[in-house]
Design a protein around this motif. Structure first.
Motif, PDB file in Angstrom:
ATOM      1  N   ALA A   1       4.878   9.676   1.514  1.00  9.84           N
ATOM      2  CA  ALA A   1       3.463   9.580   1.861  1.00  9.84           C
ATOM      3  C   ALA A   1       3.324   9.205   3.332  1.00  9.84           C
ATOM      4  O   ALA A   1       4.050   8.351   3.829  1.00  9.84           O
TER       5      ALA A   1
ATOM      6  N   ALA B   1       1.162   4.226  -2.922  1.00 18.50           N
ATOM      7  CA  ALA B   1       1.032   5.656  -2.616  1.00 18.50           C
ATOM      8  C   ALA B   1       2.262   6.423  -3.102  1.00 18.50           C
ATOM      9  O   ALA B   1       2.133   7.523  -3.649  1.00 18.50           O
TER      10      ALA B   1
ATOM     11  N   ARG C   1       1.971   9.377  -5.905  1.00 22.31           N
ATOM     12  CA  ARG C   1       2.314  10.738  -5.512  1.00 22.31           C
ATOM     13  C   ARG C   1       3.680  11.186  -6.012  1.00 22.31           C
ATOM     14  O   ARG C   1       3.891  12.360  -6.275  1.00 22.31           O
TER      15      ARG C   1
ATOM     16  N   SER D   1      -5.745   1.971   0.985  1.00 21.19           N
ATOM     17  CA  SER D   1      -5.177   0.851   0.228  1.00 21.19           C
ATOM     18  C   SER D   1      -4.809  -0.297   1.157  1.00 21.19           C
ATOM     19  O   SER D   1      -4.989  -1.464   0.820  1.00 21.19           O
TER      20      SER D   1
ATOM     21  N   SER E   1       0.826  -1.210   0.000  1.00 16.78           N
ATOM     22  CA  SER E   1       0.000   0.000   0.000  1.00 16.78           C
ATOM     23  C   SER E   1       0.860   1.260   0.000  1.00 16.78           C
ATOM     24  O   SER E   1       0.550   2.219  -0.697  1.00 16.78           O
ATOM     25  N   LYS E   2       1.962   1.258   0.736  1.00 13.04           N
ATOM     26  CA  LYS E   2       2.825   2.436   0.743  1.00 13.04           C
ATOM     27  C   LYS E   2       3.534   2.581  -0.599  1.00 13.04           C
ATOM     28  O   LYS E   2       3.704   3.694  -1.100  1.00 13.04           O
TER      29      LYS E   2
ATOM     30  N   ASN F   1      -2.260   8.746   3.855  1.00 15.78           N
ATOM     31  CA  ASN F   1      -2.341   8.710   2.396  1.00 15.78           C
ATOM     32  C   ASN F   1      -2.573   7.306   1.843  1.00 15.78           C
ATOM     33  O   ASN F   1      -3.041   7.169   0.718  1.00 15.78           O
ATOM     34  N   TYR F   2      -2.222   6.291   2.617  1.00 14.35           N
ATOM     35  CA  TYR F   2      -2.364   4.932   2.081  1.00 14.35           C
ATOM     36  C   TYR F   2      -3.122   3.984   3.004  1.00 14.35           C
ATOM     37  O   TYR F   2      -3.162   2.776   2.747  1.00 14.35           O
TER      38      TYR F   2
END
Length: 112
Positions: free
Chosen positions: A72, A64, A68, A80, A60-61, A76-77
């Motif tokens: 993040a 992100a 972006r 996700s 997920s990171k 932000n994630y």
């Protein structure tokens, strides 16, 4: 992506390999019951769960960061992360994001 934005790929690789290497022998050795030395296995079991959560976090990171192009924060994630956690349903929402990033990358590659 800027190298400073990268994540720990070595631990991610470990977190992908460890849970199956831990779970399958346990299922084969103890198919009907919990093993007697369960207290000794508890740290191994917790490590397996942590590795699975780290895999969700890493993916997920990474998504992100790719969207972006900059650092993040968890806010932000987190969406996700939850979508990956609830795999069968989450893929319907998560996969279009991945497809869009892939299509943008292909457009840039063809344009060059």
């Amino acid at each position: 992506m800027h190298p400073a934005l990268g994540l720990n790929v070595r631990f991610f690789q470990f977190s992908l390999i460890y849970p199956p290497l831990y779970v399958f022998p346990i299922l084969i050795l103890f198919p009907d019951k919990l093993p007697l030395p369960f207290a000794g296995m508890l740290p191994l079991h917790l490590l397996s769960g942590f590795c699975q959560l780290y895999g969700f976090y890493f993916v997920s990171k990474s998504l992100a960061l790719a969207e972006r192009g900059e650092s993040a924060s968890f806010s932000n994630y987190v969406g996700s992360f939850i979508l990956i956690w609830f795999f069968p349903i989450g893929v319907w929402f998560f996969q279009p994001k991945v497809n869009q990033l892939y299509a943008e990358q292909e457009k840039r590659r063809v344009a060059c």
